[in-house]
Write an enzyme that holds these catalytic residues in place. Structure first.
Site, PDB file in Angstrom:
ATOM      1  N   SER A 112       0.835  -1.211   0.000  1.00  0.00           N
ATOM      2  CA  SER A 112       0.000   0.000   0.000  1.00  0.00           C
ATOM      3  C   SER A 112       0.864   1.253   0.000  1.00  0.00           C
ATOM      4  CB  SER A 112      -0.865   0.043   1.259  1.00  0.00           C
ATOM      5  OG  SER A 112      -1.925  -0.856   1.140  1.00  0.00           O
ATOM      6  N   HIS A 129      -3.367   0.720  -4.738  1.00  0.00           N
ATOM      7  CA  HIS A 129      -2.885  -0.469  -5.458  1.00  0.00           C
ATOM      8  C   HIS A 129      -3.345  -0.318  -6.912  1.00  0.00           C
ATOM      9  CE1 HIS A 129      -1.574  -2.971  -1.962  1.00  0.00           C
ATOM     10  NE2 HIS A 129      -2.363  -2.093  -1.341  1.00  0.00           N
ATOM     11  N   HIS A 167      -5.616  -8.974  -1.598  1.00  0.00           N
ATOM     12  CA  HIS A 167      -5.721  -9.277  -0.169  1.00  0.00           C
ATOM     13  C   HIS A 167      -6.915 -10.201   0.062  1.00  0.00           C
ATOM     14  CE1 HIS A 167      -3.954  -5.242  -0.692  1.00  0.00           C
ATOM     15  NE2 HIS A 167      -3.191  -5.547   0.351  1.00  0.00           N
ATOM     16  N   TYR A 212      -9.141  -9.887   2.270  1.00  0.00           N
ATOM     17  CA  TYR A 212     -10.369  -9.155   2.597  1.00  0.00           C
ATOM     18  C   TYR A 212     -11.093  -8.626   1.356  1.00  0.00           C
ATOM     19  CZ  TYR A 212      -7.439  -4.973   2.047  1.00  0.00           C
ATOM     20  OH  TYR A 212      -6.587  -4.014   1.546  1.00  0.00           O
ATOM     21  N   GLU A 213     -10.423  -8.696   0.178  1.00  0.00           N
ATOM     22  CA  GLU A 213     -11.105  -8.269  -1.044  1.00  0.00           C
ATOM     23  C   GLU A 213     -12.127  -9.317  -1.493  1.00  0.00           C
ATOM     24  OE1 GLU A 213      -8.408  -6.074  -3.983  1.00  0.00           O
ATOM     25  OE2 GLU A 213      -6.956  -6.935  -2.596  1.00  0.00           O
ATOM     26  N   ALA A 255       2.812  -2.245   3.879  1.00  0.00           N
ATOM     27  CA  ALA A 255       2.654  -1.244   4.927  1.00  0.00           C
ATOM     28  C   ALA A 255       2.104  -1.986   6.140  1.00  0.00           C
ATOM     29  CB  ALA A 255       1.683  -0.173   4.475  1.00  0.00           C
ATOM     30  N   MET A 281      -1.890  -7.079   6.626  1.00  0.00           N
ATOM     31  CA  MET A 281      -2.975  -7.880   6.029  1.00  0.00           C
ATOM     32  C   MET A 281      -2.519  -8.577   4.747  1.00  0.00           C
ATOM     33  SD  MET A 281      -6.037  -5.070   6.428  1.00  0.00           S
ATOM     34  CE  MET A 281      -6.095  -3.972   7.854  1.00  0.00           C
ATOM     35  N   SER A 282      -1.218  -8.846   4.627  1.00  0.00           N
ATOM     36  CA  SER A 282      -0.761  -9.422   3.348  1.00  0.00           C
ATOM     37  C   SER A 282       0.537 -10.208   3.525  1.00  0.00           C
ATOM     38  CB  SER A 282      -0.529  -8.287   2.336  1.00  0.00           C
ATOM     39  OG  SER A 282       0.592  -7.515   2.714  1.00  0.00           O
ATOM     40  N   ASN A 333       2.032   3.255  10.576  1.00  0.00           N
ATOM     41  CA  ASN A 333       1.279   3.792  11.725  1.00  0.00           C
ATOM     42  C   ASN A 333       1.684   2.996  12.954  1.00  0.00           C
ATOM     43  OD1 ASN A 333      -0.358   1.731  10.074  1.00  0.00           O
ATOM     44  ND2 ASN A 333      -1.315   1.593  12.102  1.00  0.00           N
ATOM     45  N   HIS A 365      -6.346   4.298   6.664  1.00  0.00           N
ATOM     46  CA  HIS A 365      -5.667   3.988   5.400  1.00  0.00           C
ATOM     47  C   HIS A 365      -4.978   5.230   4.812  1.00  0.00           C
ATOM     48  CE1 HIS A 365      -4.748   1.485   1.981  1.00  0.00           C
ATOM     49  NE2 HIS A 365      -5.456   2.210   1.129  1.00  0.00           N
TER      50      HIS A 365
END
Ligand SMILES: O=P(O)(O)O[C@@H]1C[C@H](O)[C@@H](CO)O1
Ligand SMILES: Nc1nc2[nH]cnc2c(=O)[nH]1
Length: 296
Positions: free
Chosen positions: A39, A70, A92, A94-95, A122, A225-226, A249, A263
């Site tokens: 990201s 992306h 990902h 979650y997509e 990230a 998340m990846s 973050n 995000h």
């Protein structure tokens, strides 16, 4: 609308081969290095020379990118003379795609001749010594979805890619970790370069405070998340792997904190470090020392 569903795992080899052959038929080079941009880190792809670019939507069997930050382009080119392919945007869990589908590009890399995979992402900084903008070389991972049986290798094993039970204690190539420290020191990046453990969760919700505390106690330095599913697939088919997280973050660990993961901050941190990461990756690639030059 949900993305189209995955083909049965038994057909994955043919699907990947068809995609790799389609791409190779339109290229006069073969990539040796595959790079996945996390990201806000898609700018890395722009630094490739002599680019040939494909939109994901034009590539047979490829999923489509749905996440802001992306771009959804596969970029071929050279970095300091080394033939590379760069995913400007990844997929990902979650997509809504099955885990076998989001890792299809890594198998396509393998079938195109890629030997080394460089993954970026990230991530939230769980380690309380980490600051926003730090770059963490990943030395190991915790595969949280894997604990629930979500693993890209679940289903019938495809022997043409690799063995049924691949080892993961050497997932992150230690020579490449050392090389990254050397390159970081030469470039004067020591002050923000770290090394640690990445934990993958499915997302898309960010973590609760209790979850962050738990993950940190379990030994994770960063959470995202990846990446982990891509690493597993890359190692299964014998490619060497290097991965790093941009700490975009700080994970919130304290109920008094006013910080909120979002995000926009993730993308902004990517922007702020973009140029240094481009120089880092280009120098790193130039030092990988591949036997062939990618024109075979
Ligand atoms: O593709 P990566 O892992 O860099 O993306 C991270 C995880 C989420 O997709 C997003 C959250 O901001 O960034
Ligand atoms: N899970 C997770 N993914 C991220 N990606 C970027 N920051 C974060 C974060 O704090 N948590």
């Amino acid at each position: 609308m949900l993305p189209e569903s995955n083909a049965a795992p038994g057909y994955m080899y043919d699907e990947c081969k068809a995609t790799a052959d389609w791409l190779l038929s339109q290229l006069s080079m073969r990539p040796l290095v595959g790079i996945v941009c996390g990201s806000g880190l898609g700018g890395l792809a722009d630094s490739l020379k002599n680019q040939v670019v494909f939109k994901y939507s034009d590539i047979p069997n490829f999923p489509k990118s749905t996440v802001h930050g992306h771009a959804g382009r596969l970029v071929f080119g050279t970095l300091k003379g080394t033939s590379c392919v760069c995913m400007q945007g990844r997929f990902h869990l979650y997509e809504g795609y099955p885990v076998q589908k989001i890792t299809l590009p890594i198998r396509v890399f393998n079938l195109m001749g890629v030997e080394t995979v460089i993954l970026t992402n990230a991530a939230g900084g769980l380690n309380q010594d980490y600051r926003v903008g730090d770059v963490m070389i990943i030395k190991d991972h915790i595969n949280m979805p894997g604990f629930a049986g979500i693993n890209p290798l679940a289903g019938p094993n495809e022997d043409r890619f690799g063995v049924r039970f691949p080892c993961m204690s050497d997932a992150y190539n230690r020579k490449l970790v050392r090389l990254a420290h050397e390159v970081g020191a030469e470039l004067g990046f020591d002050e923000f370069l770290r090394e640690g453990v990445y934990c993958m969760l499915g997302g898309p919700s960010f973590e609760t405070i209790a979850e962050c505390r738990m993950l940190n106690k379990l030994g994770a330095d960063a959470v995202g998340m990846s990446t982990v599913h891509e690493v597993i697939v890359a190692r299964h088919c014998g490619m060497r792997v290097f991965a790093m997280s941009l700490i975009s973050n700080r994970s919130v660990m304290d109920y008094e904190s006013e910080e909120r993961a979002n995000h926009e901050e993730v993308l902004q941190t990517g922007d702020d470090r973009a140029k240094q990461l481009e120089v880092f990756v280009a120098t790193f690639v130039s030092r990988l020392g591949h036997a062939s030059n990618g024109t075979h």
